[in-house]
Design a protein around this motif. Structure first.
Motif, mmCIF file in Angstrom:
data_model
loop_
_atom_site.group_PDB
_atom_site.id
_atom_site.type_symbol
_atom_site.label_atom_id
_atom_site.label_comp_id
_atom_site.label_asym_id
_atom_site.label_seq_id
_atom_site.Cartn_x
_atom_site.Cartn_y
_atom_site.Cartn_z
ATOM 1 N N PHE A 9 -6.132 -13.019 -5.201
ATOM 2 C CA PHE A 9 -5.889 -11.863 -4.352
ATOM 3 C C PHE A 9 -6.428 -10.578 -4.979
ATOM 4 O O PHE A 9 -6.806 -9.661 -4.273
ATOM 5 C CB PHE A 9 -4.399 -11.750 -4.043
ATOM 6 C CG PHE A 9 -3.852 -13.003 -3.410
ATOM 7 C CD1 PHE A 9 -4.364 -13.449 -2.206
ATOM 8 C CD2 PHE A 9 -2.868 -13.737 -4.032
ATOM 9 C CE1 PHE A 9 -3.880 -14.616 -1.623
ATOM 10 C CE2 PHE A 9 -2.382 -14.894 -3.458
ATOM 11 C CZ PHE A 9 -2.891 -15.343 -2.258
ATOM 12 N N LEU A 45 3.097 -19.044 -3.713
ATOM 13 C CA LEU A 45 2.255 -17.865 -3.535
ATOM 14 C C LEU A 45 3.056 -16.620 -3.883
ATOM 15 O O LEU A 45 4.281 -16.616 -3.781
ATOM 16 C CB LEU A 45 1.770 -17.771 -2.088
ATOM 17 C CG LEU A 45 0.377 -18.341 -1.793
ATOM 18 C CD1 LEU A 45 0.379 -19.837 -2.028
ATOM 19 C CD2 LEU A 45 -0.034 -18.029 -0.359
ATOM 20 N N GLU A 48 4.500 -11.432 0.152
ATOM 21 C CA GLU A 48 3.589 -10.695 1.031
ATOM 22 C C GLU A 48 3.274 -9.321 0.449
ATOM 23 O O GLU A 48 2.126 -8.859 0.501
ATOM 24 C CB GLU A 48 4.214 -10.529 2.422
ATOM 25 C CG GLU A 48 4.229 -11.788 3.253
ATOM 26 C CD GLU A 48 4.815 -11.536 4.637
ATOM 27 O OE1 GLU A 48 5.156 -10.366 4.928
ATOM 28 O OE2 GLU A 48 4.926 -12.490 5.420
ATOM 29 N N ILE A 51 0.817 -9.710 -2.494
ATOM 30 C CA ILE A 51 -0.523 -10.062 -2.027
ATOM 31 C C ILE A 51 -1.203 -8.831 -1.423
ATOM 32 O O ILE A 51 -2.379 -8.558 -1.681
ATOM 33 C CB ILE A 51 -0.468 -11.204 -0.988
ATOM 34 C CG1 ILE A 51 0.022 -12.488 -1.647
ATOM 35 C CG2 ILE A 51 -1.858 -11.431 -0.360
ATOM 36 C CD1 ILE A 51 0.216 -13.641 -0.680
ATOM 37 N N VAL A 62 -1.572 -9.804 5.824
ATOM 38 C CA VAL A 62 -1.139 -10.928 4.982
ATOM 39 C C VAL A 62 -0.271 -11.881 5.785
ATOM 40 O O VAL A 62 -0.456 -13.107 5.747
ATOM 41 C CB VAL A 62 -0.376 -10.425 3.746
ATOM 42 C CG1 VAL A 62 0.173 -11.602 2.941
ATOM 43 C CG2 VAL A 62 -1.271 -9.566 2.871
#
Length: 261
Positions: A9, A45, A48, A51, A62
């Motif tokens: 990212f 991950l 949000e 990222i 996102v």
């Protein structure tokens, strides 16, 4: 969360190009990272927010990219835990010509099986259960509902209904319903199944760990004893991305009216 995920990212804003919407470019970057093994099954991950900061894009962008990947089965979201790369799943083939239980079917494949109980109890029958099972309004129906899990992956939700005369104690069912029925001499010997496509609702998708609205298989099974008596009425939901039902077709004997051109 692994270090490679953050790096993906951080470099996104340097590689993003004009033309395609940013959410599609982000979606492709994540898919490429998964396909190249930079992030693997079960890896988390970043949030949000993280990222968006690393990629220098909005959280709305996102969220849209992540939601598309969840719908496509690349990512899974677990309430309260975050977003993860989905496990790589080997599709399961089940023959439509053999009457077996889920436990027996998975055991033949060498897969470990467990169940999460959703319901086990005696109830007043619904009109449909009365009609299919041949029950009167003053009889009870035994309902057994389970989330079926193989190799730690939820594959199916089974909801079975039987006469309480056949299964007076639903709590007695352990790993296999058919094994319990066999003990009482009530194991079915044949069944009629109806399979249809279904978009999974909120509750079923949550249990199966897929996105709401994805394709699934709705299976309705009516099972019979050798005497012809209906013994079981089951409605199940199977993951569409994990199951293939296979039927063998044969040419009818020559001379049958239906075979003539």
């Amino acid at each position: 969360m692994i270090e490679d995920a953050g790096q993906i990212f951080s470099t996104f804003k340097q590689t993003a190009q004009g033309g395609a919407p940013l959410y599609l470019q982000l979606k492709k970057s994540i898919e490429d990272a998964v396909n190249r093994g930079l992030i693997g099954p079960g890896d988390a991950l970043p949030s949000e927010r993280d990222i968006a900061l690393k990629a220098d894009i909005s959280r709305v962008t996102v969220r849209k990219a992540v939601q598309d990947l969840v719908k496509g089965g690349v990512l899974v979201q677990r309430h309260g835990s975050g977003t993860f790369v989905a496990p790589r799943m080997e599709r399961v083939e089940q023959s439509l010509s053999r009457l077996t239980s889920f436990t027996e079917d998975m055991a033949r494949r060498g897969m470990s099986v467990r169940s999460q109980w959703l319901d086990r109890g005696l109830y007043a029958p619904s009109p449909e259960e009365m009609m299919v099972l041949g029950l009167s309004s003053n009889e009870l129906v035994a309902r057994v509902a389970r989330l079926r899990i193989a190799n730690d992956t939820p594959l199916a939700i089974e909801r079975a209904a039987l006469s309480a005369r056949v299964l007076p104690d639903p709590a007695a069912v352990a790993a296999s319903l058919y094994a319990t029925l066999q003990t009482g001499g009530n194991r079915p010997v044949r069944a009629v199944q109806r399979i249809s496509a279904a978009n999974l609702g909120e509750e079923d998708s949550r249990l199966l760990e897929v996105a709401p609205g994805v394709a699934g298989l709705h299976i309705e099974r009516i099972s019979y004893l050798a005497s012809g008596k209906v013994i079981e009425f089951t409605r199940s939901i199977y993951r569409g991305d994990a199951y293939d039902f296979v039927a063998e077709l044969r040419l009818s004997e020559p001379g049958n009216i239906g075979d003539r051109p």
